[in-house]
Write a protein that holds these residues in place. Sequence first.
Motif, PDB file in Angstrom:
ATOM      1  N   HIS A 143       0.625  -0.233 -22.064  1.00  0.00           N
ATOM      2  CA  HIS A 143      -0.597  -0.151 -21.270  1.00  0.00           C
ATOM      3  C   HIS A 143      -1.793  -0.236 -22.232  1.00  0.00           C
ATOM      4  O   HIS A 143      -1.976   0.655 -23.049  1.00  0.00           O
ATOM      5  CB  HIS A 143      -0.579   1.201 -20.529  1.00  0.00           C
ATOM      6  N   THR A 147       1.583   2.058  -4.231  1.00  0.00           N
ATOM      7  CA  THR A 147       1.401   2.155  -5.676  1.00  0.00           C
ATOM      8  C   THR A 147       0.420   1.080  -6.119  1.00  0.00           C
ATOM      9  O   THR A 147       0.417  -0.014  -5.551  1.00  0.00           O
ATOM     10  CB  THR A 147       2.766   1.948  -6.353  1.00  0.00           C
ATOM     11  N   ALA A 148      -0.417   1.390  -7.108  1.00  0.00           N
ATOM     12  CA  ALA A 148      -1.419   0.396  -7.517  1.00  0.00           C
ATOM     13  C   ALA A 148      -1.811   0.550  -8.977  1.00  0.00           C
ATOM     14  O   ALA A 148      -1.598   1.597  -9.586  1.00  0.00           O
ATOM     15  CB  ALA A 148      -2.672   0.536  -6.651  1.00  0.00           C
ATOM     16  N   PHE A 151       3.099  10.449  -9.791  1.00  0.00           N
ATOM     17  CA  PHE A 151       3.538   9.402  -8.874  1.00  0.00           C
ATOM     18  C   PHE A 151       4.921   8.881  -9.225  1.00  0.00           C
ATOM     19  O   PHE A 151       5.366   7.901  -8.664  1.00  0.00           O
ATOM     20  CB  PHE A 151       2.543   8.247  -8.868  1.00  0.00           C
ATOM     21  N   TYR A 156      -2.637   3.520 -13.560  1.00  0.00           N
ATOM     22  CA  TYR A 156      -1.490   3.469 -12.661  1.00  0.00           C
ATOM     23  C   TYR A 156      -1.636   4.613 -11.677  1.00  0.00           C
ATOM     24  O   TYR A 156      -1.735   5.768 -12.086  1.00  0.00           O
ATOM     25  CB  TYR A 156      -0.205   3.608 -13.470  1.00  0.00           C
ATOM     26  N   THR A 157      -1.678   4.318 -10.386  1.00  0.00           N
ATOM     27  CA  THR A 157      -2.048   5.339  -9.413  1.00  0.00           C
ATOM     28  C   THR A 157      -1.477   5.004  -8.035  1.00  0.00           C
ATOM     29  O   THR A 157      -0.612   4.130  -7.910  1.00  0.00           O
ATOM     30  CB  THR A 157      -3.592   5.464  -9.362  1.00  0.00           C
ATOM     31  N   GLN A 158      -1.934   5.714  -7.048  1.00  0.00           N
ATOM     32  CA  GLN A 158      -1.584   5.379  -5.670  1.00  0.00           C
ATOM     33  C   GLN A 158      -2.849   5.310  -4.834  1.00  0.00           C
ATOM     34  O   GLN A 158      -3.839   5.994  -5.119  1.00  0.00           O
ATOM     35  CB  GLN A 158      -0.618   6.414  -5.078  1.00  0.00           C
ATOM     36  N   LEU A 208       4.441  -4.575  -8.644  1.00  0.00           N
ATOM     37  CA  LEU A 208       3.022  -4.806  -8.943  1.00  0.00           C
ATOM     38  C   LEU A 208       2.831  -6.117  -9.702  1.00  0.00           C
ATOM     39  O   LEU A 208       1.878  -6.867  -9.468  1.00  0.00           O
ATOM     40  CB  LEU A 208       2.461  -3.639  -9.767  1.00  0.00           C
ATOM     41  N   VAL A 259      -5.917   9.985  -7.415  1.00  0.00           N
ATOM     42  CA  VAL A 259      -5.560   8.927  -6.466  1.00  0.00           C
ATOM     43  C   VAL A 259      -6.835   8.180  -6.078  1.00  0.00           C
ATOM     44  O   VAL A 259      -7.934   8.536  -6.517  1.00  0.00           O
ATOM     45  CB  VAL A 259      -4.879   9.499  -5.195  1.00  0.00           C
TER      46      VAL A 259
END
Lengths: 383, 132
Positions: A240, B81-82, A133, B93-95, A143, B125
Amino acid sequence: MGIRDTACIVGIHEHPTRHAPDISVARLHAEVAAKALEDAGLSFSDVDGYFCASDAPGGVLAMAEYINLKLSHADSSEGGGASYIAHLGHAAAAIATGKCNVALVTLAGRPRSESDGRSEHLSAPALQFEYPFNPTVLSLYGLAAARHMHDFGTTSEQLAWVKVAASHHAQHNPNAMLRKPVTVEDVVNSPLVAGPLHRLDCCVISDGGGALVLTRPEIARSLARPLITLRGHGEAIRYHPPLGYDLTSTAAAEAGQRAFATAAVTPADIDYASIYDSFTITVLLQLEDLGFCPKGQGGRMVADGGLIAGSGRLSVNTDGGGLCSNHPAFRGGMTKVIEAVRQLRGEAAPQVQVPDCKLALVSGIGGYLGSRHASSVAILERR
Amino acid sequence: MSKAEHSALVARTPETLPFWEAAAENRLVLPFCEDCSRHHWYPRAICPHCHGQNLRWKQSAGHGTIHSIAVMHRASPPEATAIVQLDEGICIYTQIRLGEDETAAIGDRVLASFEQVSSASSALVFRLPTGA
């Protein structure tokens, strides 16, 4: 042995350029170094300690070679945009332990003229789970802003006030990229970029650089410049976490605590603060984490001109900061130190000069909020 | 650089191969430490909690909650994005893959799925549960 008062900042220089298509990054490093030494009343032959980070082409060895520095100490500690604030503490430690007497710190980059590699090293073991991503600094700050709004009711208008304050200061800085004062409406009506962050919530992209010279107090007293000592310093990293996540606080919480403890002062004692402003949310989170207001109250603190010099609750980033003045090499820590020293010397623009500025705080965050990031905090005092 | 090119540059380590082998079968497995009975993310060869090396892969149903979400408006089409927190406690961390009429917000429930990035790699995802 503590770090307190073991070193003084005797030379500063910020390159006036914001666009340098015809100057190499190595030359920018050398130019700012020469000018900072001139500001200190010293020369290259006095320098025996050198500090730079990954923006230096080829690293610390290549830059020492380029300038032909005769060194007894070299340090290339890397903490993203916070590196140069970290270098203050590392230089003071090196001076205090006799590794060097005169420390030079440089930063330069040309992200506006060339799309240079600033991506994290591809061998970081987490990346195979993140890279599909293309995680960006921008997305993580978006975010963080979204979660802060969710948890504390922070609004886009409150965030916009950080930019409004920066633009009020930048109008008095002839070198600033964006000198026109903007309103809250201008910010919230600019296009959305990442989650709740608008285009005007983001810092500028500029070329440029800066340098600092530090030395031991005995030598500093023999020079013509006002005596600016490193009174406190703290660093911290976060990443993280293996379980859970924290998007609304930063390593500045730990770094700030360490800096205030070494300096034996509190946020209420600070006359001026340079707070790294890669985005408006970055400033808000640091103000909370450093204890200038309780967690979640950053929006209220910055609203209604809270950060505007003269009339606000705390004078912040009086050069216009990264949001309006410059952001060389995508790294804001260097210019944050420089403006704090200007304030302590009484050399800031007259319209934004804090009267009798004695104690200044510098805070920087490098890397990715919520994920791998470094924080460095310095407290500087005029003697 | 395309996503496929990005993925090709990022080395997979021998210790994480079982994750990607399960991914190829659209199964989500998570690292679990037998010594301290805790999950962690991202997968690695040593437990970041207790530093034990008695790890195994545990099947996950892939249910989670959106911790934060930010639409990246400059991507074409825009990407959501999320950070998603799985019910096991780890955050990723992903989409979020949204259908045309779908929107998502913090607190919404989501479900893991894998999508092909290139012939050799896939990406984790999340989607809104069907019929939600």
